[in-house]
Scaffold this active site. Structure first.
Site, PDB file in Angstrom:
ATOM      1  N   LYS A 199      32.766  35.946  81.863  1.00 19.29           N
ATOM      2  CA  LYS A 199      32.379  34.938  80.879  1.00 19.29           C
ATOM      3  C   LYS A 199      32.474  33.577  81.547  1.00 19.29           C
ATOM      4  O   LYS A 199      33.557  33.152  81.955  1.00 19.29           O
ATOM      5  CB  LYS A 199      33.283  35.003  79.652  1.00 19.29           C
ATOM      6  CG  LYS A 199      32.905  33.982  78.571  1.00 19.29           C
ATOM      7  CD  LYS A 199      33.816  34.110  77.364  1.00 19.29           C
ATOM      8  CE  LYS A 199      33.469  33.103  76.284  1.00 19.29           C
ATOM      9  NZ  LYS A 199      34.362  33.207  75.114  1.00 19.29           N
ATOM     10  N   LYS A 252      28.403  37.096  80.236  1.00 20.65           N
ATOM     11  CA  LYS A 252      28.047  36.086  79.237  1.00 20.65           C
ATOM     12  C   LYS A 252      28.057  34.710  79.890  1.00 20.65           C
ATOM     13  O   LYS A 252      29.045  34.387  80.570  1.00 20.65           O
ATOM     14  CB  LYS A 252      29.057  36.134  78.082  1.00 20.65           C
ATOM     15  CG  LYS A 252      28.805  35.122  76.972  1.00 20.65           C
ATOM     16  CD  LYS A 252      29.882  35.210  75.904  1.00 20.65           C
ATOM     17  CE  LYS A 252      29.637  34.174  74.803  1.00 20.65           C
ATOM     18  NZ  LYS A 252      30.672  34.219  73.757  1.00 20.65           N
TER      19      LYS A 252
END
Length: 327
Positions: A199, A252
């Protein structure tokens, strides 16, 4: 190759829609799509998110309706984010059995049951008054190990409420191991962990912070989310999460990190998820609203790119719409 032009003519297989469909290398099955949903405590009616046209902060009633419609459309799963009425420094509402996320999970477990997969985002930023993803030290740094104890408590609460998959997104070191151990000890070995393994500290999260009301009140999250220039580190994070028991790993955002999705997919033997985040959604919707591109084609092109890069699962705010179109 055994032939060259004019014998070899690749355009033959692109000539009609039927041929293109038959020979397509990459497709986007509706069942591979996961719809993120926001539910806010205390709302009398659903509220539009200004920076994300078409996305709502739901009431419990409207959430049930949206979830049922998405499941009927054929989406593979639902990712739930809760927004409490009251926040504090430790994010107490996140593991409160009567908190909004637990109530909503019970609602959806009763409404759609095992007809879909219920993911619960496991982070504290929506629940803390400071907007960071963990417990703070006296000098306002995020205390990694103290935060793990909070994540473990939240995982147990979400599992008890009916989550099929818990999804830790805080990027704390050791979070997957702490959560897996907590779930197993509490009698939930069947609940899976979808780790937000790679992320990134991205500029594309802005609209999400409107939707989830979880913007940091000071500083940013660069101290725990990954630097956008890092690639090898993503593979290290994935390896660590798998060692700790992750069942699914996630990258992400998606579009700016297609190379990372590909590298992860080439490395692991578990499903790879990618999150098409709020900024990706908002910029395409804005461009389409201005007539600068074909909205439906652009949506499918981006989703196809994410699948082509190697994602088995795609979290996208267009999940229900696209599932209906493909169904």
């Amino acid at each position: 190759m055994s032939a060259r032009f004019p014998v070899a003519r690749p355009r033959r297989l692109r000539r009609t829609a039927g041929l293109r469909r038959l020979t397509a290398e990459t497709s986007v099955p509706p069942g591979s799509l996961v719809l993120p949903l926001f539910v806010k405590e205390g709302l009398a009616e659903p509220q539009p998110v200004a920076s994300m046209p078409g996305v709502l902060q739901h009431t419990r009633d409207s959430l049930r309706k949206a979830a049922s419609e998405a499941v009927r459309a054929g989406v593979g799963g639902l990712m739930l984010f809760g927004i409490p009425a009251a926040k504090d420094a430790r994010g107490s509402a996140a593991d409160d059995p009567a908190g909004i996320i637990q109530l909503a999970l019970r609602d959806l477990a009763a409404e759609v049951g095992d007809d879909t997969v219920l993911f619960a985002d496991l982070c504290l930023c929506e629940y803390t008054d400071h907007g960071h993803c963990g417990v703070l030290t006296d000098d306002n740094d995020v205390d990694n190990d103290a935060t793990l104890a909070r994540y473990a408590a939240v995982a147990r609460a979400q599992a008890e409420a009916g989550a099929h998959v818990v999804a830790p997104s805080g990027m704390m070191d050791g979070q997957v191991g702490a959560i897996r151990s907590a779930l197993d000890q509490a009698g939930y070995p069947q609940v899976a962990v979808c780790a937000y393994s790679a992320k990134y500290a991205s500029a594309f999260y802005g609209p999400f912070r409107d939707a989830a009301e979880g913007a940091p009140q000071f500083g940013d999250r660069s101290g725990y989310q990954q630097d956008p220039g890092a690639a090898r580190e993503a593979l290290r994070e994935v390896e660590l999460d798998l060692t700790e028991g992750a069942d699914i790993v996630m990258v992400k955002p998606a579009l700016a990190y297609l190379d990372i999705i590909r590298r992860v997919a080439d490395t692991v033997t578990v499903p790879v998820a990618a999150y098409q985040v709020s900024g990706e959604y908002a910029m395409l919707e804005a461009a389409a609203a201005n007539g600068w591109l074909d909205r439906d084609r652009a949506i499918m092109e981006t989703l196809t790119a994410i699948r082509r890069a190697g994602a088995d699962i795609i979290l996208t705010y267009w999940a229900a719409e696209v599932a209906r179109r493909l169904g």
